[in-house]
Structure formats: structure tokens, C-alpha cells
Design a protein around this motif. Structure first.
Motif, PDB file in Angstrom:
ATOM      1  N   HIS A  67      18.608   4.138  13.795  1.00 50.52           N
ATOM      2  CA  HIS A  67      17.459   3.518  14.458  1.00 50.52           C
ATOM      3  C   HIS A  67      17.695   3.329  15.957  1.00 50.52           C
ATOM      4  CE1 HIS A  67      17.081   2.130  10.181  1.00 50.52           C
ATOM      5  NE2 HIS A  67      15.891   2.662  10.393  1.00 50.52           N
ATOM      6  N   HIS A 117      11.294  11.117  23.312  1.00 43.48           N
ATOM      7  CA  HIS A 117      11.087  10.803  21.890  1.00 43.48           C
ATOM      8  C   HIS A 117      11.976   9.644  21.463  1.00 43.48           C
ATOM      9  CE1 HIS A 117      10.532  11.303  17.610  1.00 43.48           C
ATOM     10  NE2 HIS A 117      11.811  11.611  17.440  1.00 43.48           N
ATOM     11  N   GLU A 118      13.251   9.686  21.841  1.00 39.87           N
ATOM     12  CA  GLU A 118      14.154   8.608  21.455  1.00 39.87           C
ATOM     13  C   GLU A 118      13.747   7.289  22.103  1.00 39.87           C
ATOM     14  OE1 GLU A 118      18.263  11.089  20.488  1.00 39.87           O
ATOM     15  OE2 GLU A 118      18.167   9.796  22.256  1.00 39.87           O
ATOM     16  N   VAL A 143      11.040   5.922  19.972  1.00 36.95           N
ATOM     17  CA  VAL A 143      11.581   5.423  18.709  1.00 36.95           C
ATOM     18  C   VAL A 143      12.248   4.066  18.917  1.00 36.95           C
ATOM     19  CG1 VAL A 143      13.337   5.822  16.928  1.00 36.95           C
ATOM     20  CG2 VAL A 143      11.852   7.697  17.663  1.00 36.95           C
ATOM     21  N   SER A 159       9.677   1.351  19.537  1.00 37.44           N
ATOM     22  CA  SER A 159       9.002   0.987  18.292  1.00 37.44           C
ATOM     23  C   SER A 159       9.862   0.064  17.444  1.00 37.44           C
ATOM     24  CB  SER A 159       8.641   2.255  17.511  1.00 37.44           C
ATOM     25  OG  SER A 159       7.899   1.948  16.354  1.00 37.44           O
ATOM     26  N   ASN A 160      11.172   0.334  17.420  1.00 36.13           N
ATOM     27  CA  ASN A 160      12.076  -0.508  16.635  1.00 36.13           C
ATOM     28  C   ASN A 160      12.293  -1.865  17.282  1.00 36.13           C
ATOM     29  OD1 ASN A 160      12.366   1.479  14.683  1.00 36.13           O
ATOM     30  ND2 ASN A 160      14.134   2.403  15.682  1.00 36.13           N
ATOM     31  N   ARG A 215      11.954   3.070  12.243  1.00 34.94           N
ATOM     32  CA  ARG A 215      11.667   4.443  12.659  1.00 34.94           C
ATOM     33  C   ARG A 215      12.953   5.150  13.092  1.00 34.94           C
ATOM     34  NH1 ARG A 215       7.607   6.222  17.645  1.00 34.94           N
ATOM     35  NH2 ARG A 215       7.806   8.477  17.342  1.00 34.94           N
ATOM     36  N   THR A 216      13.059   6.415  12.695  1.00 36.10           N
ATOM     37  CA  THR A 216      14.203   7.231  13.104  1.00 36.10           C
ATOM     38  C   THR A 216      13.708   8.435  13.897  1.00 36.10           C
ATOM     39  OG1 THR A 216      14.159   8.496  11.038  1.00 36.10           O
ATOM     40  CG2 THR A 216      15.564   6.536  11.089  1.00 36.10           C
ATOM     41  N   ALA A 217      14.616   9.025  14.638  1.00 38.02           N
ATOM     42  CA  ALA A 217      14.255  10.169  15.479  1.00 38.02           C
ATOM     43  C   ALA A 217      14.153  11.437  14.642  1.00 38.02           C
ATOM     44  CB  ALA A 217      15.280  10.354  16.587  1.00 38.02           C
TER      45      ALA A 217
END
Length: 450
Positions: free
Chosen positions: A289, A318-319, A322, A325-326, A333-335
Motif C-alpha cells: 500500500h 500512479h503511485e 495510490v 488514496s490510502n 489500494r495497491t499499485a
């Protein structure tokens, strides 16, 4: 009393920028900090300015390919003007980025930063507390510990050259050296690339890299393979680099020696130990995460995080999303790293998506390698090009696209079609049925899969 924030983002590149905006828009109090001008490597010292300079090389190359086919004298690059063109993009970036953050409600801070506790940061004379911290500091050029290292020029400095030297040696055969070498050669410099291995760009398909090396030689680029930099010294008005090889050392005279030996994560200044943030091999150790494995208040994204993602701008963005979001919703959520294209913007470019042929053959997949020599295809003939090849790796049982390897003019755009297909779970048959605009490079995709 220290200032308090819900999130502090360290590093204002693309990963940090997008994460900060996502969190402040969700109602979190957010601050960002960077000791450099806002923008990060990609916008200021990497992808974008490089591609601005490449445009000049593209024009020269396009005219060269059409020489004798209706196009007369080949144009020449005026380096100072091309650099001004580059700066027309890079110079406004920091102010524009800071303005957009201010407008969004993000507190923008500047200065050297380090941890002074699990959730505390020192920024110059200012102490800041954060419920959560996102480290997105990216990478910096790798230092070379050789005698005369002070004479080396790194990638950041190359992108600011007021004049292009006549003789240039690039040390290392990665993205930086190969991309800059192709730009410099089209600008009229005498160029050599030295690499410790037997070929450059080790992450790319070796069959296609061999073709790139041959076309690079035709463009005037020399190579010294199996050669490690031993020292650099100044002699007279120039530089002399000594390269060690199995059969003895050689000397190469140059006006500029560029350190293109890769990049390393920029985390050494953060005092991670004070925050109990584990790290190894120069990167912050994170969970799936993107949370620190040892400090639940700290996340990391982009090139400084120890993930399976490639060190690419879209991956960092993208990361960052992620991680944000976490931070906002808890670790849920994971990448997703499927179908991410990697491109070396040489002339022509070379592309990799997914598995290499070697990895595919060593897997338990039912592998079908579809290779095409594309040098005589219409899309090449139209522009006067004589090189190109593709290799698409398909699972014969499932028709799944496992790996895509492309070499040729225009293939970076074609890569996006394959990347979309791979991320969306489309099969080779789906792409073969695609009705493309014709004639375009994209219309070659069905033939690549035939």
C-alpha cells in the motif's frame, strides 16, 4: 509551536503534486516542501526538456532520411536557439506549479527538509508536524568515484549547456547516454558512448538493441563496449578519459565527459533514522500500500520507493495517487504495474512493455514470439527510413499479450495501443480486429501480430 498538517509531501515532482492536490481537494490540510524549484526531474531536468531538445534532432533526422527524395539541404541545429526553445517550457514550470498548488489551498514551503521525529520535520528554521508524510523525492544522477570526477558533467548540467562541445564522451549505456548521444550527434558533435557491457540499454530486447547500435553507428555515434571509466584528467584545453578494458586501457580525448551511469534515489538528506523509516539499496521500504514498513505515518511513492514499478513518470504519478488514496481512506489500494511502456527516445526509438523474450521462455507460458523485420514496410518507406523491427510475445493458449518490443520511427506512439490493450485485458485477436486510420504507424499493429 510547530505548524501542524494532515499531510506533508516531500518533493514537488509529478508524484507529489498530484497526491497533494488529491488530498487537499478531499479536505485534508496539506503542505508541500522542496529545496529545489517546484517541478521535479521530469519537468525540469529530465523527460520534458530532453524531448524539447530531441525535436531539433528529429527535424534534422527527418530531412536526412529524405535527402535525394525531394528534400534538399539538410538543416542544422542552432544549439543556443534550441536551448531557448527548451527553456520556453521549463522556465515557467516552477511558478505555474506553485501557483496551481496555492490556488488549490496547499501550503507551499521551500528549503532543506529532514525528519526530526516519527511525525516531525525540520524545514530550515521551521518545525512542522504531520499526521502523515509522503516522501516523493525522486532520483538524482549517480556519482562516480573515480579520479577526476570533478570534471564530469551530469544530465542536469547537460540540459543547460549554452554551447554544445565538439567532442563528447558519454559514460554508461543507459537512457541518459543513449538519448543525449543521439541528440548531440544530430547537432554535429563527435560522440562516443562507453559502456561496461557488450551492448547498451540492457532492459530492452537485445535483438532490437543490436539493430539500434548499428543504426547509431551510421548516425555517427562511436561505441566502446566492455569499457569502465578509470579516470578523467584535463590536458591542455580538453579532457582525457581513461577507460579500462580486458585487453588494456584506452584513452579518449573529449571536450565534455557526461556521467550517464544511471540515477539513484534522493533520500540521503532526509534523516530517515529519526523517523524510524526503513530503507535498503537506497530506497524506502514500503508495503504493497506504499506505507513504510516501520513507520505507519509515512508513505513513499515514485523513484524513491522500493516497489516493482519502473522509474518512470507515469508510474510515479500512479503511485502518488495510490498513496494519497490510502492516506485518505486507509490502506485499501495497491499499485497496478501491468502494461507500462518504457521508451528510450533514441532516433529511432526503442520500446519495451511487459516480459522479455528470455523471461517468457523461462516461464510456464505457451510462448509464441512473433518477430517482424519492418525496415521495408510502407510506414518506413514513406519517410525514407531503412531500419525497424518488432517482437510481440503472445501466450498461444490464452492469446494474452505477454511482451511487446518495438524499434523504429513512431513506435513510441504505437506502444500506447499495446499498453492500453495489456492493461485492459484485451487479447491479440482484439488488436488484430482493430480498424485503424490508414496509413499510420498504428495500422501496422495487426501485421505485427500476424
Amino acid at each position: 509551536m510547530p505548524d501542524k498538517f494532515g499531510l506533508v509531501v516531500i518533493g514537488v515532482g509529478m508524484a507529489g503534486l498530484n497526491a497533494a492536490k488529491k488530498c487537499v481537494n478531499a479536505g485534508l490540510s496539506v503542505a508541500v516542501v522542496d529545496e529545489r524549484p517546484y517541478g521535479g526531474t521530469c519537468a525540469l531536468r529530465g523527460c520534458d526538456p530532453k524531448k524539447m531538445l530531441r525535436r531539433g534532432a528529429e527535424v534534422v533526422e527527418a530531412a536526412r532520411l529524405m535527402a535525394g527524395k525531394g528534400i534538399g539541404d539538410t538543416p542544422r541545429i542552432e544549439w543556443a536557439d534550441l536551448m531557448a526553445h527548451k527553456r520556453s517550457f521549463t522556465d515557467p514550470v516552477p511558478k505555474k506549479m506553485e501557483g496551481s498548488l496555492d490556488e488549490a489551498g496547499v501550503v507551499t514551503l521551500h528549503g532543506a527538509v529532514q525528519f526530526v521525529g516519527p511525525a516531525a520535520l525540520q524545514i530550515g528554521e521551521r518545525e512542522v508536524e504531520a499526521a502523515k508524510v509522503l516522501v516523493a523525492t525522486g532520483q538524482r544522477p549517480r556519482s562516480l568515484d573515480v579520479p577526476g570526477a570533478e570534471h564530469l558533467t551530469d544530465s542536469t548540467e547537460f540540459l543547460e549547456l549554452e554551447e554544445l562541445p565538439r567532442r563528447i564522451l558519454f559514460v554508461g549505456g543507459g537512457y541518459v547516454s543513449m538519448e543525449f548521444a543521439h541528440i548531440a550527434a544530430r547537432a554535429g558533435a563527435s560522440v562516443t558512448v562507453a559502456d561496461r557491457g557488450k551492448r547498451p540499454l540492457k532492459a530492452f530486447d537485445p535483438d532490437l538493441v543490436d539493430r539500434l547500435v548499428e543504426s547509431s553507428k551510421e548516425a555517427g555515434i562511436d561505441f566502446a563496449f566492455g569499457a569502465s571509466l578509470a579516470k578523467v584528467e584535463r590536458r591542455g584545453g580538453g579532457l582525457v578519459a581513461t577507460l579500462d578494458r580486458d585487453r588494456g586501457s584506452i584513452e579518449i580525448e573529449a571536450d565534455l565527459v557526461v556521467n550517464g551511469a544511471g540515477r539513484v534515489p534522493e533520500i540521503g538528506h532526509l534523516n530517515l533514522e529519526a523517523a524510524d523509516v526503513a530503507h535498503g539499496d537506497g530506497r524506502i521500504t514500503v508495503t504493497e500500500h506504499l506505507r513504510s514498513t516501520t513507520n505507519p505515518n509515512v508513505y513513499a511513492a515514485g523513484d524513491c520507493a522500493a516497489t516493482d514499478g519502473l522509474p518512470l513518470t507515469p508510474v510515479a504519478v500512479h503511485e502518488g495517487a495510490v498513496a494519497a488514496s490510502n492516506v485518505l481512506k486507509g490502506d485499501h489500494r495497491t499499485a497496478d504495474y501491468a502494461g507500462v511502456p518504457s521508451v528510450a527516445f533514441t532516433l529511432p526509438e526503442i520500446v519495451r512493455i511487459g516480459m522479455s523474450e528470455e523471461d517468457a521462455r523461462q516461464s510456464d507460458r505457451d510462448v509464441d514470439v512473433r518477430f517482424n523485420e519492418t525496415s521495408a514496410w510502407y510506414s518506413n518507406q514513406r519517410i525514407g527510413a531503412k531500419v525497424g523491427a518488432t517482437k510481440v510475445i503472445v501466450d498461444k493458449t490464452t492469446d494474452e499479450l505477454l511482451g511487446v518490443h518495438l524499434f523504429g520511427y513512431g513506435q513510441a506512439e504505437v506502444a500506447n495501443l499495446f499498453a492500453l490493450a495489456m492493461r485492459s485485458g484485451l487479447k491479440a485477436a482484439n488488436l488484430r480486429r482493430m480498424q485503424s486510420a490508414y496509413p499510420t504507424h498504428g495500422s501496422d499493429v495487426s501485421s505485427m501480430l500476424g
